[in-house]
Design an enzyme around this catalytic site. Structure first.
Site, PDB file in Angstrom:
ATOM      1  N   ARG A  26      -1.186   0.426  11.015  1.00 43.61           N
ATOM      2  CA  ARG A  26      -2.324   0.581  11.929  1.00 43.61           C
ATOM      3  C   ARG A  26      -2.037  -0.017  13.299  1.00 43.61           C
ATOM      4  O   ARG A  26      -2.447   0.533  14.323  1.00 43.61           O
ATOM      5  CB  ARG A  26      -3.569  -0.058  11.305  1.00 43.61           C
ATOM      6  CG  ARG A  26      -4.127   0.811  10.162  1.00 43.61           C
ATOM      7  CD  ARG A  26      -4.951  -0.017   9.194  1.00 43.61           C
ATOM      8  NE  ARG A  26      -5.660   0.778   8.207  1.00 43.61           N
ATOM      9  CZ  ARG A  26      -5.111   1.280   7.096  1.00 43.61           C
ATOM     10  NH1 ARG A  26      -3.833   1.084   6.831  1.00 43.61           N
ATOM     11  NH2 ARG A  26      -5.840   1.982   6.248  1.00 43.61           N
ATOM     12  N   ARG A 119       1.844  14.854  -3.146  1.00 44.12           N
ATOM     13  CA  ARG A 119       0.571  14.113  -3.122  1.00 44.12           C
ATOM     14  C   ARG A 119      -0.525  14.918  -2.412  1.00 44.12           C
ATOM     15  O   ARG A 119      -0.261  15.638  -1.463  1.00 44.12           O
ATOM     16  CB  ARG A 119       0.791  12.740  -2.473  1.00 44.12           C
ATOM     17  CG  ARG A 119       1.756  11.908  -3.316  1.00 44.12           C
ATOM     18  CD  ARG A 119       2.030  10.551  -2.724  1.00 44.12           C
ATOM     19  NE  ARG A 119       0.847   9.721  -2.719  1.00 44.12           N
ATOM     20  CZ  ARG A 119       0.800   8.525  -2.158  1.00 44.12           C
ATOM     21  NH1 ARG A 119       1.862   8.027  -1.550  1.00 44.12           N
ATOM     22  NH2 ARG A 119      -0.306   7.820  -2.183  1.00 44.12           N
ATOM     23  N   GLN A 163      -7.182   5.651   3.435  1.00 48.16           N
ATOM     24  CA  GLN A 163      -6.368   6.552   4.269  1.00 48.16           C
ATOM     25  C   GLN A 163      -7.219   7.704   4.782  1.00 48.16           C
ATOM     26  O   GLN A 163      -7.122   8.077   5.957  1.00 48.16           O
ATOM     27  CB  GLN A 163      -5.175   7.066   3.464  1.00 48.16           C
ATOM     28  CG  GLN A 163      -4.179   5.960   3.133  1.00 48.16           C
ATOM     29  CD  GLN A 163      -3.020   6.413   2.278  1.00 48.16           C
ATOM     30  OE1 GLN A 163      -3.002   7.535   1.779  1.00 48.16           O
ATOM     31  NE2 GLN A 163      -2.049   5.545   2.095  1.00 48.16           N
ATOM     32  N   ASP A 313      -3.536  -1.092  -5.300  1.00 46.16           N
ATOM     33  CA  ASP A 313      -2.069  -1.123  -5.345  1.00 46.16           C
ATOM     34  C   ASP A 313      -1.533  -2.201  -6.291  1.00 46.16           C
ATOM     35  O   ASP A 313      -0.319  -2.326  -6.456  1.00 46.16           O
ATOM     36  CB  ASP A 313      -1.506  -1.357  -3.941  1.00 46.16           C
ATOM     37  CG  ASP A 313      -1.745  -0.150  -3.041  1.00 46.16           C
ATOM     38  OD1 ASP A 313      -1.883   0.977  -3.572  1.00 46.16           O
ATOM     39  OD2 ASP A 313      -1.808  -0.335  -1.807  1.00 46.16           O
TER      40      ASP A 313
END
Ligand code: S3P
Length: 430
Positions: A26, A119, A163, A313
């Site tokens: 970012r 993905r 995201q 995660d």
């Protein structure tokens, strides 16, 4: 490349954890979208983040860096770069697709490696197209984005994805139309916190449908200084190793403890881990602290779906901790793990089974039957997933027999220097 973790030594000392991956991406992207200069320290220099750095250079930003994670980004008007290779990095692809969608005159083709090319992208292209974005391609990379003047949106962020939220917010910077995101289950808010630091106005409210984040009137960005905290997702591996290897005691300084990222640590505390936070402080709009974990006797856990976004995660690391707990752990709401860098649910269950741990998946729920000790003595297939590799290496340090993982080179996507950091703590990794 294969790596082997051999049990027999404890892990102790200070772990030098690199900067947070989400914040590093970012800082580069917002720096490239901002007027003037952005000075970043503590940048993670991993393969994923370097893919973002190369991309913003291709879009026209000037990027300089010196030793020790110090980077300078000079933003400006973006140009069409041709093709952008996002490598293994979903964050690079999804955030940049959002940024480009709202920039008239910029056109780019986004590609990725074999894993990234499987993905799903429609979760992001659908809301962007509702804003008026011009995107060619289907649910997978490669995708071609032709930037254009966008309209507004009220996007409901389900499944919870930082995201997707970030892509919509970055796309919304180029319009004056109302742009808001409603989150029944809030995802990490680094984009919002960093946008505010770059001078963008945001408004927040709570509604029966969830937390609402709205772009304010001022949406131009001005370069600033950003110091990035240590990545709690990387710290998870030495800290879980400390919890499960008898005699261990590991400290991580300056770790990001944003509550939308600390689900693993809260769960481990509930499991009985001796975990101590000190020196909590605000750093560039985020909270960081020093975190210390010592070896503890672990109880099983029951994690509910609404707790998952704050540890999305960290499930491979948590699964390893559960394998060493006494009893049955239950982790619910894991559907999103099937579309990470690998099918992580499948990889976790197969890896645990290879190490002699009974684990099973029913729907989106993972059950792990811990017995306080783990046999190990296995070759674990990582499916090219960095976090599967690091989690099973941590397991190997506490098992009865060594554990080998394949494709260990993928660890460099998020944690270059992992092996050296673990060896410095005393771990036998080769
Ligand atoms: C990330 C968001 C999460 C996370 C990923 C990084 C980010 O993905 O799994 O590693 O930086 O915004 P989703 O948005 O798909 O949940």
């Amino acid at each position: 490349m294969k790596l082997v973790a051999t049990p027999g030594s404890f892990v102790t000392g200070e772990a030098a954890i690199p900067g947070d991956k989400s914040c590093s991406h970012r800082a580069l992207i917002l720096g490239a979208m901002a007027e003037g200069e952005t000075r970043i320290s503590g940048m993670l220099e991993s393969d994923d983040v370097l893919a973002t750095a190369r991309a913003i250079e291709a879009f026209g930003a000037r990027v300089d860096h010196s030793d020790g994670g110090k980077w300078i980004v000079r933003g400006g008007t973006w140009r069409s770069p041709g093709s952008i290779d996002c490598g293994n990095s979903g964050t690079t692809a999804r955030l940049l697709i959002g940024a480009v969608a709202g920039m008239p005159a910029v056109r780019a083709v986004f590609t990725g490696d074999e894993s990234l090319s499987t993905r799903p992208m429609q979760r992001l292209t659908v809301p962007l197209e509702r804003m008026g974005a011009i995107i060619e391609g289907g649910d997978r990379l490669p995708l071609t984005v032709q930037g254009t003047q966008l309209g507004g949106i009220d996007h409901r962020n389900v499944p919870a994805s930082a995201q997707v939220k970030s892509a919509v917010l970055l796309a919304g910077l180029g319009t004056n139309a109302p742009v808001s995101i409603t989150e029944p289950m809030p995802s990490r808010n680094h984009t919002e916190l960093m946008l505010a630091r770059f001078g963008c106005e945001l408004e927040y409210s709570e509604t029966p449908g969830g937390q609402v984040t709205r772009l304010g009137r001022r949406r131009t960005l001005v370069g600033c200084e950003i110091k990035i905290g240590a990545d709690p997702s990387s710290a998870a591996f030495p800290l879980v190793a400390a919890a499960i290897v008898p005699g261990s005691d590991v400290l991580v300084r300056g770790m990001l403890v944003n509550p939308l990222r600390t689900g693993l640590y809260e769960t481990m505390e509930a499991m009985g881990t001796d975990i101590r936070l000190s020196n909590e402080r605000l750093q560039s709009g985020e909270i960081v602290a020093d975190v210390r974990i010592t070896h503890s006797h672990l109880r099983p856990c029951h994690v509910r779906p609404e707790q998952i976004p704050a540890m999305i995660d960290e499930i491979p690391a948590l699964a390893v901790a559960c394998a060493f707990a006494d009893g049955e752990s239950l982790i619910e709401g894991l559907g999103e793990l099937r579309v990470k860098e690998s099918d992580r649910l499948g990889a976790i269950v197969a890896g645990l089974a290879a190490c002699g741990v009974v684990a099973m998946v029913h729907g989106d729920t993972l059950r792990i039957f811990g017995r306080g000790q783990v046999q190990g003595g296995a070759n674990v297939a990582t499916q090219g997933d960095h976090r599967i590799a690091m989690a099973f290496l941590a397991l190997g340090l506490a098992a009865e027999q060594p554990v080998e993982v394949d494709r260990a080179e993928m660890i460099a996507t998020s944690f270059p220097g992992f092996t050296e950091v673990m060896q410095a703590l005393g771990a036998d990794l080769r």
